[in-house]
Design a protein around this motif. Sequence first.
Motif, PDB file in Angstrom:
ATOM      1  N   ASN A 255       1.732  -8.095   4.770  1.00 30.13           N
ATOM      2  CA  ASN A 255       0.454  -7.651   4.304  1.00 30.13           C
ATOM      3  C   ASN A 255       0.910  -6.521   3.238  1.00 30.13           C
ATOM      4  OD1 ASN A 255      -0.607  -9.111   6.383  1.00 30.13           O
ATOM      5  ND2 ASN A 255      -0.299  -7.496   7.917  1.00 30.13           N
TER       6      ASN A 255
ATOM      7  N   ASN B 131       9.377  -0.658   2.159  1.00 28.90           N
ATOM      8  CA  ASN B 131       8.897  -0.736   3.385  1.00 28.90           C
ATOM      9  C   ASN B 131       7.768  -2.217   3.409  1.00 28.90           C
ATOM     10  OD1 ASN B 131       5.893   0.337   4.891  1.00 28.90           O
ATOM     11  ND2 ASN B 131       7.960   0.121   6.218  1.00 28.90           N
TER      12      ASN B 131
ATOM     13  N   PHE C   9       5.243  -4.367   5.913  1.00 27.70           N
ATOM     14  CA  PHE C   9       4.451  -4.854   7.236  1.00 27.70           C
ATOM     15  C   PHE C   9       4.395  -6.376   7.227  1.00 27.70           C
ATOM     16  CE2 PHE C   9       3.222  -1.137   9.521  1.00 27.70           C
ATOM     17  CZ  PHE C   9       3.274  -0.329   8.433  1.00 27.70           C
TER      18      PHE C   9
ATOM     19  N   ARG D 107       4.339 -10.276   9.106  1.00 29.76           N
ATOM     20  CA  ARG D 107       3.800 -11.091  10.272  1.00 29.76           C
ATOM     21  C   ARG D 107       4.827 -12.349  10.376  1.00 29.76           C
ATOM     22  NH1 ARG D 107      -0.964 -10.552  12.576  1.00 29.76           N
ATOM     23  NH2 ARG D 107      -2.458  -9.274  11.449  1.00 29.76           N
TER      24      ARG D 107
ATOM     25  N   ALA E 226       1.749  -7.517  13.047  1.00 24.68           N
ATOM     26  CA  ALA E 226       2.801  -7.394  12.016  1.00 24.68           C
ATOM     27  C   ALA E 226       3.563  -6.183  12.362  1.00 24.68           C
ATOM     28  CB  ALA E 226       2.041  -6.732  10.822  1.00 24.68           C
ATOM     29  N   VAL E 227       4.556  -6.454  11.806  1.00 23.50           N
ATOM     30  CA  VAL E 227       6.021  -5.451  12.421  1.00 23.50           C
ATOM     31  C   VAL E 227       6.407  -4.819  11.108  1.00 23.50           C
ATOM     32  CG1 VAL E 227       8.461  -5.399  13.102  1.00 23.50           C
ATOM     33  CG2 VAL E 227       6.821  -7.114  14.014  1.00 23.50           C
ATOM     34  N   ASP E 228       6.758  -3.513  11.152  1.00 21.41           N
ATOM     35  CA  ASP E 228       6.931  -2.449  10.162  1.00 21.41           C
ATOM     36  C   ASP E 228       8.334  -2.472   9.963  1.00 21.41           C
ATOM     37  OD1 ASP E 228       6.761   1.055   9.848  1.00 21.41           O
ATOM     38  OD2 ASP E 228       7.036  -0.372   8.619  1.00 21.41           O
ATOM     39  N   TYR E 229       8.982  -2.969   8.702  1.00 27.08           N
ATOM     40  CA  TYR E 229      10.444  -3.072   8.409  1.00 27.08           C
ATOM     41  C   TYR E 229      10.874  -2.110   7.301  1.00 27.08           C
ATOM     42  CZ  TYR E 229      10.872  -7.436  11.297  1.00 27.08           C
ATOM     43  OH  TYR E 229      10.941  -8.136  12.193  1.00 27.08           O
ATOM     44  N   TRP E 230      11.881  -1.666   7.402  1.00 25.15           N
ATOM     45  CA  TRP E 230      12.427  -0.808   6.138  1.00 25.15           C
ATOM     46  C   TRP E 230      13.698  -1.360   5.618  1.00 25.15           C
ATOM     47  CZ3 TRP E 230       9.994   3.469   4.520  1.00 25.15           C
ATOM     48  CH2 TRP E 230       8.793   4.054   5.250  1.00 25.15           C
TER      49      TRP E 230
END
Length: 121
Positions: free
Chosen positions: A32, A96, A98, A100, A107-111
């Motif tokens: 996203n 960063n 978001f 899927r 959706a998962v938040d990744y850094w």
Amino acid sequence: QVQLVESGGGLVQAGGSLRLSCAASGSIVSINVMGWYRQAPGKQRELVAIIASGGNTNYGDSVKGRFTIPRDNGRNTVYLEMNSLKPEDTAVYFCNAFIRQDGVIGAVDYWGQGTQVTVSS
């Protein structure tokens, strides 16, 4: 497992330019929003720029007109093109996204791990 790998940080003189890259890899169905945040010593992490999958963008006030955030959806990669850099742009820049993933609801938040940008006066 999903990873965000950043590259392109470094040392530059004021007025110069740098380009950061962030590539997402792993079991990705779709991404996203992708974006960049930064954190200077002793300060809170702040928004630099974000871009949605459709291309809509939002920029932090301090970088408007100087930074752009292109995105390559086919490569799951987002860039940060930084021009007219100022010493106050010195910070660790974090990618960063978001994402899927296959078999995961929502959706998962990744850094990313962060990349240092230093602008000398």
